[in-house]
Design an enzyme around this catalytic site. Structure first.
Site, PDB file in Angstrom:
ATOM      1  N   ALA A 224       2.089  -1.858 -13.186  1.00 17.77           N
ATOM      2  CA  ALA A 224       2.167  -0.690 -14.065  1.00 17.77           C
ATOM      3  C   ALA A 224       3.123   0.384 -13.551  1.00 17.77           C
ATOM      4  CB  ALA A 224       0.766  -0.118 -14.264  1.00 17.77           C
TER       5      ALA A 224
ATOM      6  N   LEU B  34       2.930   2.406 -10.918  1.00 16.94           N
ATOM      7  CA  LEU B  34       2.136   3.619 -10.716  1.00 16.94           C
ATOM      8  C   LEU B  34       2.463   4.386  -9.432  1.00 16.94           C
ATOM      9  CD1 LEU B  34      -1.353   2.100 -11.666  1.00 16.94           C
ATOM     10  CD2 LEU B  34       0.155   3.473 -13.114  1.00 16.94           C
TER      11      LEU B  34
ATOM     12  N   GLY C 220       7.569   6.282  -4.926  1.00 16.58           N
ATOM     13  CA  GLY C 220       7.783   6.208  -3.479  1.00 16.58           C
ATOM     14  C   GLY C 220       7.604   4.792  -2.959  1.00 16.58           C
ATOM     15  N   ASN C 221       7.034   3.917  -3.797  1.00 13.97           N
ATOM     16  CA  ASN C 221       6.822   2.503  -3.436  1.00 13.97           C
ATOM     17  C   ASN C 221       7.805   1.700  -4.301  1.00 13.97           C
ATOM     18  OD1 ASN C 221       5.916  -0.170  -3.726  1.00 13.97           O
ATOM     19  ND2 ASN C 221       3.754   0.364  -3.630  1.00 13.97           N
TER      20      ASN C 221
ATOM     21  N   ASN D 162      -5.820   0.245   2.895  1.00 11.15           N
ATOM     22  CA  ASN D 162      -6.002   1.629   2.445  1.00 11.15           C
ATOM     23  C   ASN D 162      -7.454   1.946   2.109  1.00 11.15           C
ATOM     24  OD1 ASN D 162      -3.170   0.693   0.761  1.00 11.15           O
ATOM     25  ND2 ASN D 162      -3.043   2.278   2.296  1.00 11.15           N
TER      26      ASN D 162
ATOM     27  N   HIS E 260      -4.358   6.665  -9.631  1.00 12.33           N
ATOM     28  CA  HIS E 260      -5.071   5.380  -9.792  1.00 12.33           C
ATOM     29  C   HIS E 260      -5.814   4.995  -8.530  1.00 12.33           C
ATOM     30  CE1 HIS E 260      -1.312   3.974  -7.912  1.00 12.33           C
ATOM     31  NE2 HIS E 260      -1.837   2.786  -7.716  1.00 12.33           N
TER      32      HIS E 260
ATOM     33  N   GLU F  68      -4.741   7.890   3.709  1.00 15.59           N
ATOM     34  CA  GLU F  68      -4.430   6.549   3.195  1.00 15.59           C
ATOM     35  C   GLU F  68      -5.046   5.460   4.074  1.00 15.59           C
ATOM     36  OE1 GLU F  68      -2.240   5.863   0.313  1.00 15.59           O
ATOM     37  OE2 GLU F  68      -2.637   7.958  -0.145  1.00 15.59           O
TER      38      GLU F  68
ATOM     39  N   ARG G  37       2.105  10.833   1.791  1.00 18.05           N
ATOM     40  CA  ARG G  37       0.745  10.725   1.243  1.00 18.05           C
ATOM     41  C   ARG G  37      -0.350  11.139   2.223  1.00 18.05           C
ATOM     42  NH1 ARG G  37      -0.154   5.017  -1.775  1.00 18.05           N
ATOM     43  NH2 ARG G  37       1.862   4.602  -2.677  1.00 18.05           N
TER      44      ARG G  37
ATOM     45  N   HIS H 209       3.936   3.953   3.504  1.00 23.39           N
ATOM     46  CA  HIS H 209       2.874   3.929   4.526  1.00 23.39           C
ATOM     47  C   HIS H 209       3.508   3.503   5.839  1.00 23.39           C
ATOM     48  CE1 HIS H 209      -0.224   2.980   1.157  1.00 23.39           C
ATOM     49  NE2 HIS H 209      -0.415   4.212   1.556  1.00 23.39           N
TER      50      HIS H 209
ATOM     51  N   ASN I  54       3.901  -5.510  -6.059  1.00 20.52           N
ATOM     52  CA  ASN I  54       3.370  -4.151  -6.191  1.00 20.52           C
ATOM     53  C   ASN I  54       3.461  -3.404  -4.855  1.00 20.52           C
ATOM     54  OD1 ASN I  54       2.650  -3.044  -8.622  1.00 20.52           O
ATOM     55  ND2 ASN I  54       0.675  -4.087  -8.745  1.00 20.52           N
TER      56      ASN I  54
ATOM     57  N   CYS J 143      -1.172  -5.172   4.104  1.00 24.52           N
ATOM     58  CA  CYS J 143      -1.825  -4.260   3.137  1.00 24.52           C
ATOM     59  C   CYS J 143      -3.122  -4.855   2.639  1.00 24.52           C
ATOM     60  CB  CYS J 143      -0.956  -4.044   1.903  1.00 24.52           C
ATOM     61  SG  CYS J 143       0.634  -3.325   2.224  1.00 24.52           S
TER      62      CYS J 143
HETATM   63  O1  SUG Z   1      -0.748   2.266  -2.875  1.00 23.97           O
HETATM   64  N1  SUG Z   1       0.654  -0.258  -4.874  1.00 23.97           N
HETATM   65  C1  SUG Z   1      -0.028   0.125  -3.648  1.00 23.97           C
HETATM   66  C2  SUG Z   1       0.435  -0.708  -2.494  1.00 23.97           C
HETATM   67  C3  SUG Z   1      -0.378  -0.453  -1.261  1.00 23.97           C
HETATM   68  C4  SUG Z   1       0.163  -1.113  -0.078  1.00 23.97           C
HETATM   69  N2  SUG Z   1      -0.639  -0.836   1.046  1.00 23.97           N
HETATM   70  C5  SUG Z   1      -0.208  -0.659   2.303  1.00 23.97           C
HETATM   71  N3  SUG Z   1       1.044  -0.448   2.587  1.00 23.97           N
HETATM   72  N4  SUG Z   1      -1.086  -0.643   3.233  1.00 23.97           N
HETATM   73  C6  SUG Z   1       0.201   1.597  -3.350  1.00 23.97           C
HETATM   74  O2  SUG Z   1       1.329   2.078  -3.551  1.00 23.97           O
HETATM   75  C7  SUG Z   1       1.063  -0.260  -7.259  1.00 23.97           C
HETATM   76  C8  SUG Z   1       0.256  -0.409  -8.522  1.00 23.97           C
HETATM   77  C9  SUG Z   1       1.118  -0.543  -9.731  1.00 23.97           C
HETATM   78  O3  SUG Z   1       2.227  -0.007  -9.768  1.00 23.97           O
HETATM   79  O4  SUG Z   1       0.678  -1.198 -10.710  1.00 23.97           O
HETATM   80  C10 SUG Z   1       0.239   0.172  -6.063  1.00 23.97           C
HETATM   81  O5  SUG Z   1      -0.754   0.855  -6.211  1.00 23.97           O
END
Ligand code: SUG
Length: 447
Positions: free
Chosen positions: A19, A21, A24-25, A110, A137, A174, A214, A250, A364, A370
């Site tokens: 999605a 969401l 930064g990722n 997390n 989320h 986190e 974060r 992270h 994702n 993770c």
């Molecule tokens: O929090 N992705 C997670 C990925 C978490 C990874 N965890 C670690 N690095 N420990 C986040 O960014 C994406 C969901 C979406 O876009 O549908 C998401 O929540």
């Protein structure tokens, strides 16, 4: 007494989707709106769990959460039956519906920060669920996470559970994605390394400009206090704001540690040399501390983000040798696979590399590390863990059948508005709580 590290992997939930969401990722944004396969995602995760079990590791399963989260939709003013609530949200606030459908609890690094009994003031294992305030989320997770952790680690003689930190960006937490424990042996007191992205109460300090930091220093300090850690055995390091701005959301995207090994990228931290000196001093000299720094010239930050070289699990095998558990994306990169092939030949405890396909999660931004929450335990503490959550051949096959029975093969954005998805998710989770012996941890089981 025998001590070891157990890994509790998040079981991917039935609504796994892309999605976009997580600002930064990079992976989350670039795969936004692609269709996903919840069934494949869950099976990839289960295969990794089984592979670690087969390597002789203690492996556990952490249950997913109930999604779509209709309780949150109701809090936001959507009314009627569950189906009506979902239909109204789909029409009036599709972005909110996408957020409450996320299966993001699968990234259990997390879920919480854990301090093992060797480090804490009362000799218990301490758990603090992460509040995950920075992303809406994810901020929906901590209450249920706390319930699930309590259902897995029940015995108050061994386990102490704290409430997540106040839900505000000042205490953005986190969890273990930004926490690494270094120790000479799992049962010996270790140094807990807390990594933060910014100072909440001092805006004169460096901070990223493009993407959010974060996790705050103040959250790290609060968790260390709650867990009763001694200041002489804690180190706080700041993440380099420039790498956050490049997509290192992270610390576990740029550094990973295990026992006497810290494996990190040259650009990971601020004030690196001073902080590593503090770490060396606090670690002591009972055994060698291996600080393995990866240079830019070997692997760039962008290659590390693309392949998740540092989102690997460094594990100690029953033989005492260490192995790196890496995603296949590392194998597919020439720079990274040759780096790893050379690393296992060097004089460090890391002797093996194993690659696993967790592509559904990677899209994702979630790599092998993770997906897992580490809990160092003594044999006696392990005996106190709910035995139904521990991986073995029978549980592997039961959970694969459970996935086949309940999960869709494909989900696209439009499917999130299908009220049937909530019913499917609830019947899957209801059965899962019986398989894992969790009791009624979900809201729908308590209504
Ligand atoms: O929090 N992705 C997670 C990925 C978490 C990874 N965890 C670690 N690095 N420990 C986040 O960014 C994406 C969901 C979406 O876009 O549908 C998401 O929540």
């Amino acid at each position: 007494m025998n001590f070891f590290e157990a890994n509790f992997d998040g079981l991917v939930g039935p609504t796994h989707n892309y999605a976009g969401l997580s600002v930064g990722n990079v992976a989350s944004l670039s795969n936004a709106k692609n269709s996903s396969s919840p069934r494949q995602a869950a099976k990839q995760g289960l295969s990794k769990m089984k592979a670690l079990h087969d390597l002789g590791m203690v492996q556990g399963v952490l249950a997913p959460q109930e999604r779509p989260d209709v309780y949150t939709l109701r809090r936001l003013g959507f009314t009627g039956t569950d189906a009506q609530v979902i239909a109204k949200a789909a029409k009036q606030a599709p972005a909110v519906l996408r957020a409450v459908c996320s299966a993001s609890s699968m990234w259990t690094a997390n879920a919480a920060t854990i301090s093992p009994s060797a480090d804490t003031h009362d000799g218990k294992v301490h758990f603090t669920p992460a509040n995950l305030t920075n992303k809406f989320h994810r901020s929906l997770e901590p209450v249920t996470t706390g319930r699930i952790l309590q259902a897995m680690f029940r015995d108050p003689a061994h386990f102490a559970h704290h409430t997540h930190l106040p839900d505000n960006d000042h205490f953005g937490d986190e969890g273990a994605a930004n926490h690494t424990r270094l120790c000479s042996a799992y049962g010996k007191r270790g140094v807990e390394l807390f990594v933060f992205g910014r100072y909440a109460f001092d805006s004169s300090q460096p901070a990223p400009k493009r993407f959010p930091a974060r996790h705050t220093l103040e959250a790290c300090e609060a968790v260390a206090r709650l867990h009763g850690l001694s200041g002489e055995h804690v180190v706080y390091m700041q993440q380099n704001p420039d790498v956050i701005d490049q997509g290192v959301f992270h610390n576990d995207v740029i550094a990973v540690g295990n026992q006497n090994v810290l494996f990190y990228h040259q650009q990971a931290f601020v004030d690196t040399q001073n902080k590593l000196n503090e770490l060396r001093r606090k670690f002591g000299n009972e055994t060698d501390l291996h600080l393995i720094e990866v240079k830019d010239s070997d692997v760039s930050v962008s290659e590390a983000i693309k392949t998740y070289l540092f989102n690997t699990q460094v594990i100690t095998l029953p033989s005492g040798e260490m192995a790196i558990i890496a995603p296949t994306e590392c194998q597919e990169s020439h720079a990274v696979s040759s780096y790893l092939a050379a690393l296992v030949q060097q004089h460090t405890p890391i002797r093996h590399v194993h690659y696993y396909d967790v592509k559904q999660s990677m899209r994702n931004g979630g790599g092998p590390a993770c997906l897992r929450l580490r809990v160092a335990l003594s044999e006696q503490e392990k005996q106190a863990v709910n035995p139904n959550v521990l991986m073995n051949d029978a549980l592997f096959s039961t959970l694969n059948q459970w996935v086949d029975k309940h999960y869709r093969d494909q989900i696209s954005e439009a499917d999130l508005a299908d009220p049937q998805l909530l019913d499917e998710s609830r019947s899957a989770l209801d059965e899962l709580t019986q398989i894992l012996g969790l009791g009624s941890v979900y809201q729908f089981q308590q209504d």
